[in-house]
Design a protein around this motif. Sequence first.
Motif, PDB file in Angstrom:
ATOM      1  N   SER A   1      44.123  40.698  40.050  1.00 39.15           N
ATOM      2  CA  SER A   1      44.497  41.692  41.054  1.00 39.15           C
ATOM      3  C   SER A   1      45.985  41.537  41.352  1.00 39.15           C
ATOM      4  CB  SER A   1      43.676  41.494  42.324  1.00 39.15           C
ATOM      5  OG  SER A   1      44.137  42.357  43.350  1.00 39.15           O
ATOM      6  N   VAL A   2      46.748  42.623  41.191  1.00 41.60           N
ATOM      7  CA  VAL A   2      48.192  42.596  41.422  1.00 41.60           C
ATOM      8  C   VAL A   2      48.517  43.496  42.617  1.00 41.60           C
ATOM      9  CG1 VAL A   2      50.463  43.043  40.438  1.00 41.60           C
ATOM     10  CG2 VAL A   2      48.629  42.212  38.969  1.00 41.60           C
ATOM     11  N   THR A   3      49.216  42.927  43.593  1.00 39.73           N
ATOM     12  CA  THR A   3      49.659  43.703  44.747  1.00 39.73           C
ATOM     13  C   THR A   3      51.174  43.559  44.889  1.00 39.73           C
ATOM     14  OG1 THR A   3      49.175  41.820  46.185  1.00 39.73           O
ATOM     15  CG2 THR A   3      47.481  43.513  46.000  1.00 39.73           C
ATOM     16  N   TYR A   4      51.787  44.497  45.595  1.00 37.38           N
ATOM     17  CA  TYR A   4      53.240  44.549  45.707  1.00 37.38           C
ATOM     18  C   TYR A   4      53.634  44.623  47.186  1.00 37.38           C
ATOM     19  CZ  TYR A   4      52.431  46.119  40.922  1.00 37.38           C
ATOM     20  OH  TYR A   4      51.985  46.235  39.620  1.00 37.38           O
ATOM     21  N   GLU A   5      54.628  43.828  47.558  1.00 36.81           N
ATOM     22  CA  GLU A   5      55.212  43.906  48.894  1.00 36.81           C
ATOM     23  C   GLU A   5      56.686  44.263  48.738  1.00 36.81           C
ATOM     24  OE1 GLU A   5      54.490  40.490  51.261  1.00 36.81           O
ATOM     25  OE2 GLU A   5      52.303  40.562  50.998  1.00 36.81           O
ATOM     26  N   VAL A   6      57.102  45.295  49.443  1.00 36.62           N
ATOM     27  CA  VAL A   6      58.455  45.828  49.273  1.00 36.62           C
ATOM     28  C   VAL A   6      59.295  45.522  50.514  1.00 36.62           C
ATOM     29  CG1 VAL A   6      59.828  47.902  48.905  1.00 36.62           C
ATOM     30  CG2 VAL A   6      57.606  47.669  47.784  1.00 36.62           C
TER      31      VAL A   6
ATOM     32  N   GLU B   1      50.937  51.259  44.755  1.00 39.97           N
ATOM     33  CA  GLU B   1      49.496  51.028  44.707  1.00 39.97           C
ATOM     34  C   GLU B   1      49.182  49.747  43.936  1.00 39.97           C
ATOM     35  OE1 GLU B   1      46.993  52.690  46.205  1.00 39.97           O
ATOM     36  OE2 GLU B   1      48.595  53.785  47.213  1.00 39.97           O
ATOM     37  N   PRO B   2      48.221  48.942  44.408  1.00 42.16           N
ATOM     38  CA  PRO B   2      47.829  47.728  43.677  1.00 42.16           C
ATOM     39  C   PRO B   2      47.142  48.077  42.364  1.00 42.16           C
ATOM     40  CG  PRO B   2      46.329  48.148  45.499  1.00 42.16           C
ATOM     41  CD  PRO B   2      47.446  49.141  45.627  1.00 42.16           C
ATOM     42  N   GLY B   3      47.018  47.078  41.497  1.00 44.62           N
ATOM     43  CA  GLY B   3      46.363  47.294  40.206  1.00 44.62           C
ATOM     44  C   GLY B   3      45.357  46.194  39.922  1.00 44.62           C
ATOM     45  N   LEU B   4      44.421  46.479  39.016  1.00 46.29           N
ATOM     46  CA  LEU B   4      43.391  45.514  38.635  1.00 46.29           C
ATOM     47  C   LEU B   4      43.333  45.446  37.113  1.00 46.29           C
ATOM     48  CD1 LEU B   4      41.223  43.711  39.995  1.00 46.29           C
ATOM     49  CD2 LEU B   4      39.575  45.514  39.499  1.00 46.29           C
ATOM     50  N   PHE B   5      43.504  44.261  36.583  1.00 45.97           N
ATOM     51  CA  PHE B   5      43.523  44.026  35.143  1.00 45.97           C
ATOM     52  C   PHE B   5      42.297  43.182  34.803  1.00 45.97           C
ATOM     53  CE2 PHE B   5      45.081  41.275  31.584  1.00 45.97           C
ATOM     54  CZ  PHE B   5      45.243  42.273  30.637  1.00 45.97           C
ATOM     55  N   ILE B   6      41.304  43.771  34.138  1.00 46.69           N
ATOM     56  CA  ILE B   6      40.019  43.116  33.885  1.00 46.69           C
ATOM     57  C   ILE B   6      40.042  42.417  32.534  1.00 46.69           C
ATOM     58  CG2 ILE B   6      37.536  43.465  33.623  1.00 46.69           C
ATOM     59  CD1 ILE B   6      37.775  45.836  35.520  1.00 46.69           C
ATOM     60  N   PHE B   7      39.599  41.164  32.509  1.00 44.27           N
ATOM     61  CA  PHE B   7      39.571  40.391  31.272  1.00 44.27           C
ATOM     62  C   PHE B   7      38.260  40.627  30.538  1.00 44.27           C
ATOM     63  CE2 PHE B   7      41.427  37.261  34.494  1.00 44.27           C
ATOM     64  CZ  PHE B   7      42.663  37.866  34.450  1.00 44.27           C
ATOM     65  N   ASN B   8      38.315  40.533  29.228  1.00 42.63           N
ATOM     66  CA  ASN B   8      37.093  40.531  28.433  1.00 42.63           C
ATOM     67  C   ASN B   8      37.291  39.622  27.239  1.00 42.63           C
ATOM     68  OD1 ASN B   8      38.369  42.098  26.270  1.00 42.63           O
ATOM     69  ND2 ASN B   8      38.206  43.841  27.666  1.00 42.63           N
ATOM     70  N   GLY B   9      36.233  39.431  26.473  1.00 42.51           N
ATOM     71  CA  GLY B   9      36.264  38.459  25.392  1.00 42.51           C
ATOM     72  C   GLY B   9      37.284  38.765  24.315  1.00 42.51           C
ATOM     73  N   GLU B  10      37.650  40.027  24.163  1.00 37.81           N
ATOM     74  CA  GLU B  10      38.581  40.395  23.102  1.00 37.81           C
ATOM     75  C   GLU B  10      40.037  40.335  23.555  1.00 37.81           C
ATOM     76  OE1 GLU B  10      35.764  42.376  23.691  1.00 37.81           O
ATOM     77  OE2 GLU B  10      34.819  41.211  22.105  1.00 37.81           O
ATOM     78  N   ARG B  11      40.281  40.102  24.824  1.00 38.08           N
ATOM     79  CA  ARG B  11      41.669  40.103  25.305  1.00 38.08           C
ATOM     80  C   ARG B  11      41.866  38.875  26.188  1.00 38.08           C
ATOM     81  NH1 ARG B  11      43.835  45.340  28.315  1.00 38.08           N
ATOM     82  NH2 ARG B  11      42.271  44.701  29.801  1.00 38.08           N
ATOM     83  N   THR B  12      42.160  37.735  25.584  1.00 32.70           N
ATOM     84  CA  THR B  12      42.309  36.505  26.346  1.00 32.70           C
ATOM     85  C   THR B  12      43.764  36.049  26.431  1.00 32.70           C
ATOM     86  OG1 THR B  12      41.886  35.210  24.346  1.00 32.70           O
ATOM     87  CG2 THR B  12      40.009  35.709  25.753  1.00 32.70           C
ATOM     88  N   SER B  13      44.667  36.685  25.705  1.00 37.25           N
ATOM     89  CA  SER B  13      46.079  36.323  25.799  1.00 37.25           C
ATOM     90  C   SER B  13      46.932  37.553  25.526  1.00 37.25           C
ATOM     91  CB  SER B  13      46.436  35.207  24.807  1.00 37.25           C
ATOM     92  OG  SER B  13      46.327  35.669  23.478  1.00 37.25           O
ATOM     93  N   GLY B  14      48.157  37.516  26.015  1.00 34.46           N
ATOM     94  CA  GLY B  14      49.049  38.653  25.824  1.00 34.46           C
ATOM     95  C   GLY B  14      50.374  38.391  26.504  1.00 34.46           C
TER      96      GLY B  14
END
Length: 409
Positions: free
Chosen positions: A177-182, A194-207
Motif C-alpha cells: 500500500s503506497v500513500t503520499y503526503e504533500v 490518490e493512494p495505490g495498491l500493488f498486489i503480489f503474486n507468484g509470478e511477480r516476486t521481484s522488479g
Amino acid sequence: MRPYCTILLALGILSGCGTKEMNALEMRPLAASSLEQTSGIELPLEIKEQILTYCEKQPRDVLPARRAKVTEATFVHPVYEELGSKTVSYWVSGDTRYVSCANSDEQFVRTFEVEPIAVFESARGGFAETEARRAMTFEGESDVSYINELFHIDPAHESVIPESIFHYETPDSGSLSVTYEVKRNGRTMDRTIEPGLFIFNGERTSGYSFLTRLADGRVSLQIGTGGQLERKVLPDMFSGEYVKLDSSEETIVLDGTRRQLMKRVIVSDEPITDVGDESSLTLSERYGTVIEVWGNVRLPMTTTMMMPSPAGEKIRLATYERDGVTGHLDGPNTQALFALLTDVTAGTRPQEATYHGTITLYERLAEQALAVYVTPDNKDVWVVDLESGREHVLDAERLSGLIDVSKHK
C-alpha cells in the motif's frame, strides 16, 4: 401452570401468522461448471467442484512457513469481469497437503489441509520446499541504461531520475500500500494524490521502482517488471524544472509491522542542493513542494477465524431474461432491486399467476435466480427462488419501475 403454557403456545402460533420475510436474498456460490478457468492445469469438473467446495468452508488451517507451491488455478465469472476472480493454490509441506483460496477483492487467504489430489500430485516434479518470504526490500540501483532498455523508456518523452532506481523483492504474497503526503510552501496539504495498491503474486516476486521526469516537467512513479509495469503520473501542480529524490535509507525493509517513509520527492523551479536531515516542511518552504512516499506491506491474514468482508460497497449486478432475450440492469436499478428484495412477504403464489421471466442476481462470485410471476390484473408480482422454491410477493409498483414485466404478456 396449564393456563400459562396454553397462553405461551397461542402466542407462539399467532407470532407465525402473517410473518414478514425481511430478506429474499440467498446468494449462493457459483457452481464449478459456471466458473471459467483462465490459468493453471486444466482441471476436470469433479476436481473443480472438489477444490471450490473447500473454498466455501470456514477457514481452519494455517499454511506452514516452510512449503512449496505445486500449482495454482484461477477462476473468473463467465459473464461479469467486475465480479472478480478466485485463485486456488495447491501446497506441499512434508507429508501434508494444503489448498489455499483467495478472492481478487479480498486481502486474506483461506487455507485448508486436504488429502492428496492426484492431478496436482503428478505435477510435483522439481518443486523444493522453502521458507516463506515475509518482508519486502528495496535496494538502490544505479544502472539507468538497463532500466531504459528493460522498460522501453523513450528519451524523447521522459528520462529516468538516476538516484530514484530501486530493485525490490516482495513477500510470497500480500500487497504494498503506497500513500503520499504533500508539503507545500511550509504547510501540509490535504490528500491531493490518490493512494495505490500493488498486489503480489507468484509470478511477480521481484522488479524495479523508479521515477521519471516527463518532457512537460511532470513526475511519474513506476513499479513493476518488464512484463507488467504500474505507472502513476503526478498531477500537473507537481511539476518543476528540478526534481531530486531523497531516500530514507539505501536499503528499505517493509516487514508488515508498520508504515514507513520510503522516499521524498522534491520538486522545484530552483536548483536543489543537499537536503541533509531537514524536515519536509522546512524543505517545502525553500523549494516549493515535497512529496513523501510512504509504504506499508499488508501480509495475508493467517488466523483461522472467519474474516469480515473487505470494506467498501459490494459489486452487485443483475439481469432480466425473457424469451431468450437478456437485459442488463444499470447500476441504480440494480441497487434498488437488491433493496426491494430485502423487504418482501412470504406466501403461496396463486395458480392464475403466469411466468414473466427470470431475474438473476450477482454479487462477487455468487448468484441467485428468481422466476417472476404476475397475476392477470397486474396487481401482484411474485418471485420464486429457483434453488429453494421459496415464494415471495413483491411491491408491484416498485418492481415495475425497475423491470417492465407487463410488456412480455
